[in-house]
Design an enzyme around this catalytic site. Structure first.
Site, PDB file in Angstrom:
ATOM      1  N   LYS A  82      70.244  32.297  20.969  1.00 32.83           N
ATOM      2  CA  LYS A  82      69.931  31.915  22.347  1.00 32.83           C
ATOM      3  C   LYS A  82      71.065  32.359  23.244  1.00 32.83           C
ATOM      4  O   LYS A  82      72.243  32.135  22.926  1.00 32.83           O
ATOM      5  CB  LYS A  82      69.794  30.369  22.428  1.00 32.83           C
ATOM      6  CG  LYS A  82      69.434  29.872  23.813  1.00 32.83           C
ATOM      7  CD  LYS A  82      67.949  29.892  24.033  1.00 32.83           C
ATOM      8  CE  LYS A  82      67.561  29.768  25.500  1.00 32.83           C
ATOM      9  NZ  LYS A  82      67.559  31.070  26.229  1.00 32.83           N
ATOM     10  N   GLN A 103      78.974  31.814  23.494  1.00 30.97           N
ATOM     11  CA  GLN A 103      77.667  31.143  23.519  1.00 30.97           C
ATOM     12  C   GLN A 103      77.444  30.320  22.254  1.00 30.97           C
ATOM     13  O   GLN A 103      76.816  29.261  22.299  1.00 30.97           O
ATOM     14  CB  GLN A 103      76.561  32.198  23.672  1.00 30.97           C
ATOM     15  CG  GLN A 103      75.231  31.646  24.144  1.00 30.97           C
ATOM     16  CD  GLN A 103      75.188  31.439  25.655  1.00 30.97           C
ATOM     17  OE1 GLN A 103      75.594  32.307  26.412  1.00 30.97           O
ATOM     18  NE2 GLN A 103      74.693  30.298  26.091  1.00 30.97           N
ATOM     19  N   LYS A 106      79.316  27.027  22.853  1.00 30.37           N
ATOM     20  CA  LYS A 106      78.714  26.338  23.998  1.00 30.37           C
ATOM     21  C   LYS A 106      77.396  25.697  23.574  1.00 30.37           C
ATOM     22  O   LYS A 106      77.135  24.521  23.843  1.00 30.37           O
ATOM     23  CB  LYS A 106      78.463  27.361  25.116  1.00 30.37           C
ATOM     24  CG  LYS A 106      77.884  26.784  26.383  1.00 30.37           C
ATOM     25  CD  LYS A 106      77.301  27.854  27.308  1.00 30.37           C
ATOM     26  CE  LYS A 106      78.273  28.943  27.658  1.00 30.37           C
ATOM     27  NZ  LYS A 106      77.774  29.809  28.753  1.00 30.37           N
ATOM     28  N   LYS A 118      73.890  37.213  23.098  1.00 29.80           N
ATOM     29  CA  LYS A 118      73.961  37.700  24.481  1.00 29.80           C
ATOM     30  C   LYS A 118      73.439  39.123  24.488  1.00 29.80           C
ATOM     31  O   LYS A 118      73.517  39.822  23.470  1.00 29.80           O
ATOM     32  CB  LYS A 118      75.416  37.706  24.977  1.00 29.80           C
ATOM     33  CG  LYS A 118      75.519  37.702  26.485  1.00 29.80           C
ATOM     34  CD  LYS A 118      75.370  36.303  27.027  1.00 29.80           C
ATOM     35  CE  LYS A 118      75.295  36.268  28.540  1.00 29.80           C
ATOM     36  NZ  LYS A 118      75.394  34.881  29.041  1.00 29.80           N
ATOM     37  N   GLY A 157      68.454  34.421  31.609  1.00 32.21           N
ATOM     38  CA  GLY A 157      69.151  35.181  32.639  1.00 32.21           C
ATOM     39  C   GLY A 157      70.662  35.077  32.546  1.00 32.21           C
ATOM     40  O   GLY A 157      71.215  34.272  31.795  1.00 32.21           O
ATOM     41  N   ASP A 158      71.333  35.906  33.316  1.00 38.09           N
ATOM     42  CA  ASP A 158      72.790  35.873  33.512  1.00 38.09           C
ATOM     43  C   ASP A 158      73.015  36.725  34.770  1.00 38.09           C
ATOM     44  O   ASP A 158      72.078  36.880  35.570  1.00 38.09           O
ATOM     45  CB  ASP A 158      73.529  36.422  32.282  1.00 38.09           C
ATOM     46  CG  ASP A 158      75.023  36.117  32.313  1.00 38.09           C
ATOM     47  OD1 ASP A 158      75.411  34.976  32.021  1.00 38.09           O
ATOM     48  OD2 ASP A 158      75.821  37.019  32.663  1.00 38.09           O
ATOM     49  N   THR A 201      72.814  25.302  35.776  1.00 43.44           N
ATOM     50  CA  THR A 201      74.211  25.650  35.479  1.00 43.44           C
ATOM     51  C   THR A 201      75.131  25.063  36.545  1.00 43.44           C
ATOM     52  O   THR A 201      76.152  24.427  36.224  1.00 43.44           O
ATOM     53  CB  THR A 201      74.381  27.171  35.384  1.00 43.44           C
ATOM     54  OG1 THR A 201      73.370  27.690  34.523  1.00 43.44           O
ATOM     55  CG2 THR A 201      75.745  27.535  34.844  1.00 43.44           C
ATOM     56  N   ASN A 232      73.383  32.614  41.511  1.00 40.85           N
ATOM     57  CA  ASN A 232      72.696  31.409  41.028  1.00 40.85           C
ATOM     58  C   ASN A 232      73.657  30.242  40.778  1.00 40.85           C
ATOM     59  O   ASN A 232      73.449  29.126  41.274  1.00 40.85           O
ATOM     60  CB  ASN A 232      71.921  31.772  39.747  1.00 40.85           C
ATOM     61  CG  ASN A 232      71.347  30.547  39.074  1.00 40.85           C
ATOM     62  OD1 ASN A 232      71.972  29.959  38.201  1.00 40.85           O
ATOM     63  ND2 ASN A 232      70.169  30.130  39.497  1.00 40.85           N
ATOM     64  N   SER A 371      67.714  25.442  29.331  1.00 44.05           N
ATOM     65  CA  SER A 371      66.929  26.468  28.618  1.00 44.05           C
ATOM     66  C   SER A 371      66.388  25.889  27.309  1.00 44.05           C
ATOM     67  O   SER A 371      65.230  26.119  26.946  1.00 44.05           O
ATOM     68  CB  SER A 371      67.796  27.687  28.285  1.00 44.05           C
ATOM     69  OG  SER A 371      67.887  28.552  29.379  1.00 44.05           O
TER      70      SER A 371
HETATM   71  P1  NDP Z   1      74.333  36.175  39.764  1.00 44.01           P
HETATM   72  O1  NDP Z   1      73.986  37.588  39.469  1.00 44.01           O
HETATM   73  O2  NDP Z   1      73.314  35.277  40.342  1.00 44.01           O
HETATM   74  O3  NDP Z   1      75.605  36.126  40.727  1.00 44.01           O
HETATM   75  C1  NDP Z   1      76.808  36.717  40.351  1.00 44.01           C
HETATM   76  C2  NDP Z   1      77.822  36.548  41.470  1.00 44.01           C
HETATM   77  O4  NDP Z   1      79.097  36.943  41.000  1.00 44.01           O
HETATM   78  C3  NDP Z   1      77.506  37.424  42.669  1.00 44.01           C
HETATM   79  O5  NDP Z   1      77.983  36.798  43.828  1.00 44.01           O
HETATM   80  C4  NDP Z   1      78.313  38.680  42.349  1.00 44.01           C
HETATM   81  O6  NDP Z   1      78.676  39.454  43.497  1.00 44.01           O
HETATM   82  C5  NDP Z   1      79.547  38.110  41.708  1.00 44.01           C
HETATM   83  N1  NDP Z   1      80.091  39.079  40.763  1.00 44.01           N
HETATM   84  C6  NDP Z   1      79.477  39.592  39.673  1.00 44.01           C
HETATM   85  N2  NDP Z   1      80.264  40.479  39.047  1.00 44.01           N
HETATM   86  C7  NDP Z   1      81.391  40.527  39.771  1.00 44.01           C
HETATM   87  C8  NDP Z   1      82.599  41.261  39.636  1.00 44.01           C
HETATM   88  N3  NDP Z   1      82.786  42.128  38.623  1.00 44.01           N
HETATM   89  N4  NDP Z   1      83.563  41.038  40.564  1.00 44.01           N
HETATM   90  C9  NDP Z   1      83.371  40.152  41.597  1.00 44.01           C
HETATM   91  N5  NDP Z   1      82.255  39.444  41.775  1.00 44.01           N
HETATM   92  C10 NDP Z   1      81.281  39.630  40.871  1.00 44.01           C
HETATM   93  O7  NDP Z   1      74.905  35.580  38.395  1.00 44.01           O
HETATM   94  P2  NDP Z   1      75.067  34.050  37.948  1.00 44.01           P
HETATM   95  O8  NDP Z   1      75.386  33.206  39.114  1.00 44.01           O
HETATM   96  O9  NDP Z   1      73.929  33.719  37.092  1.00 44.01           O
HETATM   97  O10 NDP Z   1      76.349  34.160  36.987  1.00 44.01           O
HETATM   98  C11 NDP Z   1      77.671  33.923  37.455  1.00 44.01           C
HETATM   99  C12 NDP Z   1      78.572  33.567  36.287  1.00 44.01           C
HETATM  100  O11 NDP Z   1      78.065  32.382  35.652  1.00 44.01           O
HETATM  101  C13 NDP Z   1      78.663  34.606  35.164  1.00 44.01           C
HETATM  102  O12 NDP Z   1      79.953  34.552  34.592  1.00 44.01           O
HETATM  103  C14 NDP Z   1      77.644  34.120  34.147  1.00 44.01           C
HETATM  104  O13 NDP Z   1      77.915  34.593  32.848  1.00 44.01           O
HETATM  105  C15 NDP Z   1      77.862  32.616  34.256  1.00 44.01           C
HETATM  106  N6  NDP Z   1      76.777  31.768  33.767  1.00 44.01           N
HETATM  107  C16 NDP Z   1      75.504  31.904  34.243  1.00 44.01           C
HETATM  108  C17 NDP Z   1      74.511  31.051  33.781  1.00 44.01           C
HETATM  109  C18 NDP Z   1      73.131  31.100  34.328  1.00 44.01           C
HETATM  110  O14 NDP Z   1      72.332  30.232  33.945  1.00 44.01           O
HETATM  111  N7  NDP Z   1      72.783  32.018  35.200  1.00 44.01           N
HETATM  112  C19 NDP Z   1      74.784  30.051  32.746  1.00 44.01           C
HETATM  113  C20 NDP Z   1      76.183  29.933  32.377  1.00 44.01           C
HETATM  114  C21 NDP Z   1      77.112  30.785  32.868  1.00 44.01           C
HETATM  115  P3  NDP Z   1      77.995  40.908  43.732  1.00 44.01           P
HETATM  116  O15 NDP Z   1      76.611  40.603  44.188  1.00 44.01           O
HETATM  117  O16 NDP Z   1      78.856  41.539  44.766  1.00 44.01           O
HETATM  118  O17 NDP Z   1      78.046  41.618  42.416  1.00 44.01           O
HETATM  119  O1  2IT Z   2      76.032  32.009  29.781  1.00 43.61           O
HETATM  120  C1  2IT Z   2      75.014  31.295  29.657  1.00 43.61           C
HETATM  121  O2  2IT Z   2      75.076  30.187  29.098  1.00 43.61           O
HETATM  122  C2  2IT Z   2      73.749  31.763  30.224  1.00 43.61           C
HETATM  123  N1  2IT Z   2      73.735  32.823  30.847  1.00 43.61           N
HETATM  124  C3  2IT Z   2      72.499  30.980  30.010  1.00 43.61           C
HETATM  125  C4  2IT Z   2      71.880  31.308  28.681  1.00 43.61           C
HETATM  126  C5  2IT Z   2      70.521  30.700  28.433  1.00 43.61           C
HETATM  127  O3  2IT Z   2      69.979  31.014  27.377  1.00 43.61           O
HETATM  128  O4  2IT Z   2      70.006  29.950  29.262  1.00 43.61           O
END
Ligand code: NDP
Ligand code: 2IT
Length: 439
Positions: A82, A103, A106, A118, A157-158, A201, A232, A371
């Site tokens: 997952k 992961q 976690k 992943k 997603g991520d 998240t 997100n 999830s």
């Molecule tokens: P999104 O794609 O929704 O948003 C990502 C954000 O981070 C955007 O604002 C983006 O800006 C910025 N960003 C991405 N890459 C970079 C970079 N290299 N340098 C600077 N800014 C950057 O992703 P999420 O919000 O889903 O994910 C954000 C973080 O949270 C990640 O580390 C992800 O692994 C983690 N995460 C996400 C989960 C989920 O359920 N979605 C669960 C647990 C953890 P820009 O648009 O300019 O690229």
């Molecule tokens: O980093 C993470 O925990 C996620 N992007 C969510 C993974 C999931 O299966 O919901």
């Protein structure tokens, strides 16, 4: 660590994640000869398998494009694989291995039966039309469907993969297999998704922070907070922080950060949701839309004075200098929404300063936890209400906090949440691996 470095040359992110974990877990393993003799750590740091494949697709101009995609199936000792899929030009095998490794532990902390994985691709969704994203997702699933399944591996997603991409991926899976099952999570509410998954998240991260503060007799109410990112995780971190009475003054993207000393209230957050989720615009537009806001190009928000910090963009966005700047400004808590947002030296500074430091594998586990709840609802063929899912999410975050206390309380009754999360996450996976014998 020498062996890990030798076997994984050119994979700095993966080595960083293993080092951070091993420093806490090695002393625990030393006290448990059964894990040492079974070479559990050596086995755990090697993924079960990695699938790499080409994704060929056609852009709107009729040009043929080719990207590289991966699925890292890291460990399925405690449940089906997952973990999310990331679409970003910086995606490499090293990045996905670090994310898959994190992961595993976690998912263990959530208490739900989920292994760790992943995946993703070096595809850049920025500037692509919806049809281009659709064709890319369909092409990717045409290969990925051979490797996933509701009892085998369940992606989500991520970065760069939200409900639009999950819907395209699920649509193609259904077409190829003629099966409507929980093979992906983060699906739309009309197509088998769970209430609160979009918010999970960010909400979970704020619940974890509130747990840490409550444990010290404090709370988020009245606290000034910095949030990075504007995707997100960042958006729903701000939403819940506002609900708990905090004031968030920053957000960012890869172009820079905005500083709004008045606070990003619910109305302004609605503007950001529309900007990021519908128009897919840039955070600098926020400074044009509201007065008293400044945009700081090509910078991160860590120089702004605040009580609580939620890094929610990406890995290695806080270095040692940033950490010292935050500490000098009196930060009391850092709670990681992003995965591994703090470099090793930055994390060391937070731990030595004994502030409340919630590491990503504990603090952002709410997303994968919901999830897991989506998988349960799919398997049961029913849907829980928003209130039911939110109550379960809060209980899971509270339980992760309890596990960190169990394993991370230091002699002076301070809590080291990093070692607590690492050892608590490790021991369940290790027990399961031991029970399977030599596999
Ligand atoms: P999104 O794609 O929704 O948003 C990502 C954000 O981070 C955007 O604002 C983006 O800006 C910025 N960003 C991405 N890459 C970079 C970079 N290299 N340098 C600077 N800014 C950057 O992703 P999420 O919000 O889903 O994910 C954000 C973080 O949270 C990640 O580390 C992800 O692994 C983690 N995460 C996400 C989960 C989920 O359920 N979605 C669960 C647990 C953890 P820009 O648009 O300019 O690229
Ligand atoms: O980093 C993470 O925990 C996620 N992007 C969510 C993974 C999931 O299966 O919901």
């Amino acid at each position: 660590m020498c062996g890990v470095e030798r076997r994984n040359p050119c994979e700095p992110e993966f080595i960083q994640a293993v080092r951070e974990f091993a420093e806490d877990v090695i002393p625990y393993v030393a006290e448990h000869p059964e894990f040492r003799e079974a070479k559990i750590l050596e086995r755990m740091t090697e993924p079960d398998r990695i699938v790499t494949f080409r994704v060929t697709w056609e852009d709107d101009a009729g040009q043929i494009r080719a990207n590289r995609a991966w699925r890292v199936q890291f460990n399925n000792s405690i449940g089906p694989y997952k973990g999310g899929l990331r679409f970003h030009p910086t995606v490499t095998q090293s990045v996905l291995k670090f994310l898959g490794f994190e992961q595993v532990f976690k998912n263990s902390l959530t208490g739900l039966p989920m292994g760790g994985a992943k995946g993703g691709a070096n595809f850049n969704p920025r500037g692509k039309s919806c049809r281009e994203v659709m064709r890319f997702c369909q092409s990717l699933m045409t290969e990925l469907h051979r490797h996933v399944g509701e009892d085998t591996d369940v992606p989500a997603g991520d970065i760069g993969v939200g409900s639009r991409e999950i819907s395209y991926l699920f649509g193609q899976y259904k077409r190829l297999k003629n099966r409507f099952v929980g093979v992906l999570t983060g699906k739309g509410l009309a197509s088998g998704g769970s209430m609160i998954r979009t918010e999970a998240t960010g909400y979970g991260c704020v619940y974890f922070c509130e747990n840490m503060l409550n444990h010290r007799g404090d709370s988020l109410k009245g606290k000034t907070c910095l949030v990075s990112g504007s995707g997100n995780v960042a958006i729903y971190t701000v939403e819940k922080a506002n609900e708990l009475g905090a004031r968030v003054v920053t957000l960012s993207d890869s172009s820079g950060f905005i500083h709004d000393p008045g606070g990003i209230d619910a109305e302004k957050l609605q503007f950001i949701k529309e900007l990021k989720e519908v128009r897919r615009g840039r955070i600098s537009e926020y400074a044009d839309a509201f007065s008293g806001v400044t945009f700081h190009e090509a910078s991160r928000p860590w120089g702004v004075s605040a009580d609580v910090v939620f890094p929610c963009a990406t890995h290695n966005e806080i270095n040692a200098d940033d950490a010292h700047a935050l500490l000098a400004n009196g930060v009391v808590a850092v709670c990681e929404g992003a995965n591994m947002p703090t470099e090793l030296d930055g994390a060391k500074a937070f731990r030595e300063a004994k502030i409340l430091y919630g590491p990503s594998k504990a603090a952002n586990a709410g997303g994968v936890a919901v999830s897991g709840l989506e998988q349960s609802q799919n398997a049961l063929r029913l849907s829980w209400t928003r209130e039911e899912v939110d109550a379960k999410l809060q209980a899971i975050m509270q339980d992760i906090h309890r596990q960190c206390l169990n394993y991370g309380r230091t002699s002076s009754d301070e809590v080291d949440y990093v070692s607590g999360a690492n050892v608590a996450g490790f021991q369940k996976v290790a027990q399961a691996m031991l029970s399977y014998g030599v596999v």
